[in-house]
Each structure stands twice: as C-alpha cells, then as structure tokens.
Scaffold this motif. Structure first.
Motif, PDB file in Angstrom:
ATOM      1  N   TYR A 153      -3.556   7.938  -4.868  1.00  5.80           N
ATOM      2  CA  TYR A 153      -2.635   7.507  -3.814  1.00  5.80           C
ATOM      3  C   TYR A 153      -3.362   6.623  -2.793  1.00  5.80           C
ATOM      4  O   TYR A 153      -2.852   5.566  -2.390  1.00  5.80           O
ATOM      5  CB  TYR A 153      -2.023   8.741  -3.129  1.00  5.80           C
ATOM      6  N   ARG A 157      -2.613   2.655  -1.862  1.00  2.00           N
ATOM      7  CA  ARG A 157      -2.406   2.087  -0.529  1.00  2.00           C
ATOM      8  C   ARG A 157      -3.325   0.898  -0.270  1.00  2.00           C
ATOM      9  O   ARG A 157      -2.985  -0.019   0.463  1.00  2.00           O
ATOM     10  CB  ARG A 157      -2.648   3.156   0.544  1.00  2.00           C
ATOM     11  N   GLU A 164       3.941   0.207   1.071  1.00  2.30           N
ATOM     12  CA  GLU A 164       4.306   1.611   1.240  1.00  2.30           C
ATOM     13  C   GLU A 164       5.543   1.824   2.111  1.00  2.30           C
ATOM     14  O   GLU A 164       6.367   2.701   1.823  1.00  2.30           O
ATOM     15  CB  GLU A 164       3.130   2.411   1.804  1.00  2.30           C
ATOM     16  N   ARG A 187       0.664  13.457   1.332  1.00  2.00           N
ATOM     17  CA  ARG A 187       0.813  12.680   2.563  1.00  2.00           C
ATOM     18  C   ARG A 187       0.674  13.556   3.802  1.00  2.00           C
ATOM     19  O   ARG A 187       0.055  13.168   4.777  1.00  2.00           O
ATOM     20  CB  ARG A 187       2.156  11.948   2.575  1.00  2.00           C
TER      21      ARG A 187
END
Lengths: 195, 195
Positions: A153, A157, A164, A187
């Motif tokens: 992840y 990004r 995003e 997250r």
C-alpha cells in the motif's frame, strides 16, 4: 498548446524537433471521455495508445467468476491501452474505463507504424516506456508474493501519489489484491502511527 | 559463423546489413556456462543481456520464506536477464541459473547503449522484443487468475515446446504455481486421454 504535456513527456527521453512535433500532432486525436466511459472493451480490438492529458482511468480484468481485478491505474502523463491487443491488433483481454472525466491523446496503430518510420527516435521513446512498464509489472508480481500488504500500500501511494484521493477505496483494495476492510485497517494503523 | 542464430533472430524483426552485423559482433562476447552456474545473482547488478545460443536457463525469485518461484525459462533463441536490474543498473531481484551447459551471447549495458547510437534499428528490435515480453508477462498474470492448471500446463507446452523433456518436473510445477503432485496428476490425465 494542448499537446505540450505530451511533447514534454517524450522530451524527457528523447527531445523532438519542431518539425517532428508537427508530424506527431498531425497524427493524433484529442478526445474527451466521461466518467464511467470505456476506452478499451474486452473482446474489441484496442485501436489506440492513449496518453492522459487529464483525468484518471483503471485497467481491469474480469475473471471467470465475474470478479474484477485492477491491473493498473493511469493518471496525467501516463499511457494506457491493452498493449497486447494493440500491438497484435487482436481482441482485448482488459477493459480500460474512465474513473473521472478524462481527456486523452489517441494514437492509432496505423498512425504509430507510420510515425516509427517518419520519426525513428519514437522507437527509442517507446522502447524505454515499455521497458519501464515491463519492469513495473514484474516487480508487482514479486511484491505480491513477498511483501506484506501494508508495504504494498505504501508503495502504491508512492507510485500513484495523486490518485488516492481520486478513486474509491475498494478499487485500491482490488489493485492491492486485498479486501476493502483490510485496507481500512492498514490505513487506520498508519494514521494512528502504530505498526 | 557462431553468431548466425543471433543475426537470424534479429533479422526476423529488422534485417541488419553486413556492416551492422560486424559492429554488433565487435561488441558481444560468447561465453560458456556450466549446468548449475549463475548468470545473474540476486543482489548483484545484471551487467548483460544474454541471448541463448544453446542450453537452457531458469529465472527465479526467492521469497521471504525462502521459497523459489520460477518466473521464466529461456532456451535457444531467447533473451534472458533481470531486465529491471539491467536497464537501471541497480541490484537484481532475480537469479538466472543454467539448467544445462549453456552458451550465451552477452551484450553489456554500456555496449548496448553505444550500439543503439551506431545501429538505431536495434531500438526497434528491442522495442518489439520487450513488447512481447510485457504482453506475455501480463497474460501470465491473467492466466494465473482465471485459467485452470491443466490449461496453463498446455499453454506452457506450447510456449516452450522444447523444454519439457529437459527440465525437472518440479520446476515446471513451480513455474505453473502448483505442486509437483498436482502436475503429475494432470499429466496422467492427459496421457490417459481423460479430461
């Protein structure tokens, strides 16, 4: 000049003269797509390489169970197509769909073949671009095998810094090959600073 | 002429003049490797693109659990390298190891950059070759998602018609992402003609 981002992008690898820019401009089309519109449809021949002037798109595959697998996103200054379909002019495996209203520069297969003859340095440009795509695709296979979802992840990004906020979370989860719930958990962990 | 298979291979995409063949010949090395020898080692920089004159090789990745994943094989008239490492001259993720005694034509990164300037049509050649590799890599991702193991095995036999008798079954299983036992079962089914 509407095509300036394309010339700047190509110029990073191999600068084009004004004459070459004019030749290229004479062979491309600028086309607007609405959010939700398909640029490539599975089963159709992919007729164009597409350079993104604005907007965002996803490339996805539907498996035999009807599940969608996102293989890449594209944003400003990226190229998108079903490359396998485009280079062999055979039916596409993938779909390419707009996630936002998008403006694309489209270059047809026939025009690109002509341009390779007229502007041989485009061979170099596309060699380098496709090399990068190939290396990224191979890294993704490795990362899926060996990297925890949280690191994948973070890498996502970094690779798509602008995307995003622009696409739904479930699509990012699909790209990462994890559930939406698991992405949510990652997250929150990152936001709270825990590991 | 030892390099004839290389010239024939390039000639399928873009014929080289005798002068160009001589330029290329002046920049490559022919090197012999023994079965088991490594051509690329994970962590080292991949210095060469390798064209296979004879023999066979596997490219594999070791995951964090120490498990080996074979990502491709190479036989006569194929290219092999860690392309990501080669094009960026950074440490390799993959290993490339000889499965048989092998003879390779090696082209260094520096020599290839010079050759691109001296023989611009090599840009075209490598663009097409890398395009094919990219398309094959993407198809493999899709097939792993959606094609039953038996069909993937049949496709493997089509893609590498000469390799099945030359490499151990467990390596083919690793390439297909299945167990050796499952591959054995598929093969017996095919031999007995049942489905």
């Amino acid at each position: 000049m509407e095509l300036q981002p394309l010339f700047d992008h190509i110029g990073q690898y191999t600068p084009l003269s004004e004459e070459e820019q004019a030749l290229l401009a004479g062979r491309v089309k600028i086309r607007k797509f609405l959010k939700g519109q398909f640029v490539v449809q599975n089963g159709d021949i992919c007729k164009y390489e597409n350079f993104v002037l604005s907007g965002s798109l996803k490339t996805f595959y539907i498996d035999n169970e009807g599940q969608e697998h996102i293989v890449m996103f594209a944003i400003e200054n990226w190229w998108t197509a079903d490359l396998g379909s485009f280079v062999s002019q055979t039916p596409a495996d993938y779909n390419v769909q707009c996630l936002e209203n998008s403006v694309l520069v489209q270059l047809s297969y026939e025009d690109l073949q002509q341009l390779y003859l007229q502007i041989p340095k485009l061979e170099r440009f596309f060699r380098i671009i496709i090399q990068k795509a190939f290396v990224a695709a191979q890294k993704r296979v490795i990362n899926n095998l060996s990297m925890p979802a949280k690191e994948r992840y973070l890498q996502f990004r970094e690779q798509y810094p602008l995307i995003e906020q622009r696409v739904p979370q479930y699509m990012i989860a699909s790209y990462l090959g994890i559930t939406k719930e698991f992405l949510s958990k990652i997250r929150s962990q990152l936001i709270s600073g825990s590991s």
